[in-house]
Design a protein around this motif. Structure first.
Motif, mmCIF file in Angstrom:
data_model
loop_
_atom_site.group_PDB
_atom_site.id
_atom_site.type_symbol
_atom_site.label_atom_id
_atom_site.label_comp_id
_atom_site.label_asym_id
_atom_site.label_seq_id
_atom_site.Cartn_x
_atom_site.Cartn_y
_atom_site.Cartn_z
ATOM 1 N N PHE A 29 0.827 -1.208 0.000
ATOM 2 C CA PHE A 29 0.000 0.000 0.000
ATOM 3 C C PHE A 29 0.864 1.262 0.000
ATOM 4 C CE2 PHE A 29 -2.625 3.237 2.125
ATOM 5 C CZ PHE A 29 -3.824 3.132 1.437
ATOM 6 N N TYR A 30 1.801 1.345 0.941
ATOM 7 C CA TYR A 30 2.587 2.569 1.106
ATOM 8 C C TYR A 30 3.767 2.658 0.136
ATOM 9 C CZ TYR A 30 -0.092 3.420 5.329
ATOM 10 O OH TYR A 30 -1.116 3.649 6.208
ATOM 11 N N GLY A 35 3.955 5.034 -3.318
ATOM 12 C CA GLY A 35 5.239 5.420 -3.896
ATOM 13 C C GLY A 35 6.289 5.892 -2.915
ATOM 14 N N LEU A 36 6.111 5.603 -1.613
ATOM 15 C CA LEU A 36 7.157 5.966 -0.661
ATOM 16 C C LEU A 36 8.399 5.122 -0.957
ATOM 17 C CD1 LEU A 36 5.108 6.246 2.658
ATOM 18 C CD2 LEU A 36 5.581 7.993 0.945
ATOM 19 N N VAL A 37 9.566 5.719 -0.821
ATOM 20 C CA VAL A 37 10.811 5.066 -1.180
ATOM 21 C C VAL A 37 11.320 4.226 -0.005
ATOM 22 C CG1 VAL A 37 13.216 5.467 -1.872
ATOM 23 C CG2 VAL A 37 11.385 6.907 -2.796
ATOM 24 N N GLU A 38 11.641 2.982 -0.301
ATOM 25 C CA GLU A 38 12.170 2.083 0.725
ATOM 26 C C GLU A 38 13.579 2.513 1.096
ATOM 27 O OE1 GLU A 38 13.543 -2.337 0.362
ATOM 28 O OE2 GLU A 38 11.345 -2.284 0.520
ATOM 29 N N PHE A 88 -0.220 13.090 3.132
ATOM 30 C CA PHE A 88 0.831 12.900 2.142
ATOM 31 C C PHE A 88 0.586 13.846 0.981
ATOM 32 C CE2 PHE A 88 0.443 8.706 4.151
ATOM 33 C CZ PHE A 88 1.758 8.440 4.492
ATOM 34 N N GLU A 89 1.599 14.641 0.630
ATOM 35 C CA GLU A 89 1.487 15.454 -0.579
ATOM 36 C C GLU A 89 1.815 14.563 -1.767
ATOM 37 O OE1 GLU A 89 3.148 19.480 -2.766
ATOM 38 O OE2 GLU A 89 4.005 18.904 -0.834
ATOM 39 N N VAL A 90 0.928 14.568 -2.755
ATOM 40 C CA VAL A 90 1.106 13.754 -3.962
ATOM 41 C C VAL A 90 1.012 14.645 -5.191
ATOM 42 C CG1 VAL A 90 0.233 11.631 -2.885
ATOM 43 C CG2 VAL A 90 -1.369 13.162 -4.042
ATOM 44 N N GLU A 91 1.482 14.138 -6.296
ATOM 45 C CA GLU A 91 1.454 14.875 -7.558
ATOM 46 C C GLU A 91 0.036 14.985 -8.104
ATOM 47 O OE1 GLU A 91 3.240 17.111 -10.481
ATOM 48 O OE2 GLU A 91 4.285 16.196 -8.801
ATOM 49 N N ASP A 92 -0.756 13.916 -7.956
ATOM 50 C CA ASP A 92 -2.097 13.841 -8.535
ATOM 51 C C ASP A 92 -3.009 13.130 -7.539
ATOM 52 O OD1 ASP A 92 -4.412 13.105 -9.938
ATOM 53 O OD2 ASP A 92 -3.338 12.473 -11.738
ATOM 54 N N LEU A 100 -5.018 3.932 -4.340
ATOM 55 C CA LEU A 100 -4.993 3.451 -2.958
ATOM 56 C C LEU A 100 -6.289 2.744 -2.579
ATOM 57 C CD1 LEU A 100 -3.061 6.315 -1.169
ATOM 58 C CD2 LEU A 100 -2.234 4.026 -1.750
ATOM 59 N N VAL A 101 -7.403 3.174 -3.125
ATOM 60 C CA VAL A 101 -8.669 2.461 -2.892
ATOM 61 C C VAL A 101 -8.577 1.077 -3.534
ATOM 62 C CG1 VAL A 101 -11.129 2.415 -3.446
ATOM 63 C CG2 VAL A 101 -10.097 4.514 -2.537
ATOM 64 N N ALA A 102 -8.038 1.001 -4.735
ATOM 65 C CA ALA A 102 -7.874 -0.294 -5.411
ATOM 66 C C ALA A 102 -6.923 -1.201 -4.641
ATOM 67 C CB ALA A 102 -7.371 -0.084 -6.838
ATOM 68 N N ALA A 103 -5.999 -0.619 -3.878
ATOM 69 C CA ALA A 103 -5.030 -1.393 -3.104
ATOM 70 C C ALA A 103 -5.530 -1.727 -1.699
ATOM 71 C CB ALA A 103 -3.715 -0.632 -3.015
ATOM 72 N N GLY A 104 -6.801 -1.446 -1.416
ATOM 73 C CA GLY A 104 -7.367 -1.831 -0.125
ATOM 74 C C GLY A 104 -7.723 -0.703 0.809
ATOM 75 N N GLY A 105 -7.472 0.532 0.407
ATOM 76 C CA GLY A 105 -7.875 1.665 1.242
ATOM 77 C C GLY A 105 -9.381 1.858 1.184
ATOM 78 N N THR A 106 -9.934 2.441 2.233
ATOM 79 C CA THR A 106 -11.362 2.737 2.287
ATOM 80 C C THR A 106 -11.560 4.237 2.106
ATOM 81 O OG1 THR A 106 -11.705 0.900 3.815
ATOM 82 C CG2 THR A 106 -13.448 2.570 3.699
#
Length: 147
Positions: A29-30, A35-38, A88-92, A100-106
């Protein structure tokens, strides 16, 4: 011209620790979707695991109850936020919210423009953490509004 000696700040990093029952889903998810960098992965005894993800610049936003109610009204039609919410600030924000909803977020609230000129959405992550995604609509401006 006087040279001012820079004193390093006493706090060098803000690290938010989130306990999650489904570790693999949280990493996906994250890291993979948001797109958080490991930065580091550590494994210990007894299946102990931690993944440290880089989230860009960190700030701590302190808001009084009146401000939180106003943000909740703007972002989520008045639905109260959790005591702790991570932004989280994101580009879009439209695309990130959908992904994130598709990845399991509500989904709590679809992206919407705020009075402080950002496009904000609100979700609950699979680990239960409440998050806001925000996209600055005035990209040249330094972020200054509440999230």
């Amino acid at each position: 011209m006087n040279s001012i000696e820079r004193i390093p700040p006493p706090v060098r990093q803000l690290r938010l620790v989130v306990e999650t029952e489904d570790y693999e889903a949280a990493v996906t998810f994250y890291r993979d979707v948001l797109g958080l960098v490991e930065r580091e992965v550590i494994q210990g005894e007894g299946d102990a695991r931690i993944t440290i993800l880089e989230a860009g610049r960190a700030t701590l936003e302190l808001s009084n109850p009146a401000q939180v109610r106003m943000i909740d009204q703007v972002e989520a039609d008045g639905q109260p936020s959790a005591k702790l919410r991570v932004a989280f600030e994101v580009e879009d924000s439209q695309t990130a919210t959908r992904d994130l909803v598709a990845a399991g977020g509500t989904l709590i609230a679809e992206p919407r423009e705020t009075p402080w000129r950002s496009l904000n959405s609100r979700l609950t992550a699979p680990d239960g953490l409440q998050i806001t995604l925000f996209q600055e609509l005035d990209p040249a401006a330094e972020p200054s509004g509440p999230e």
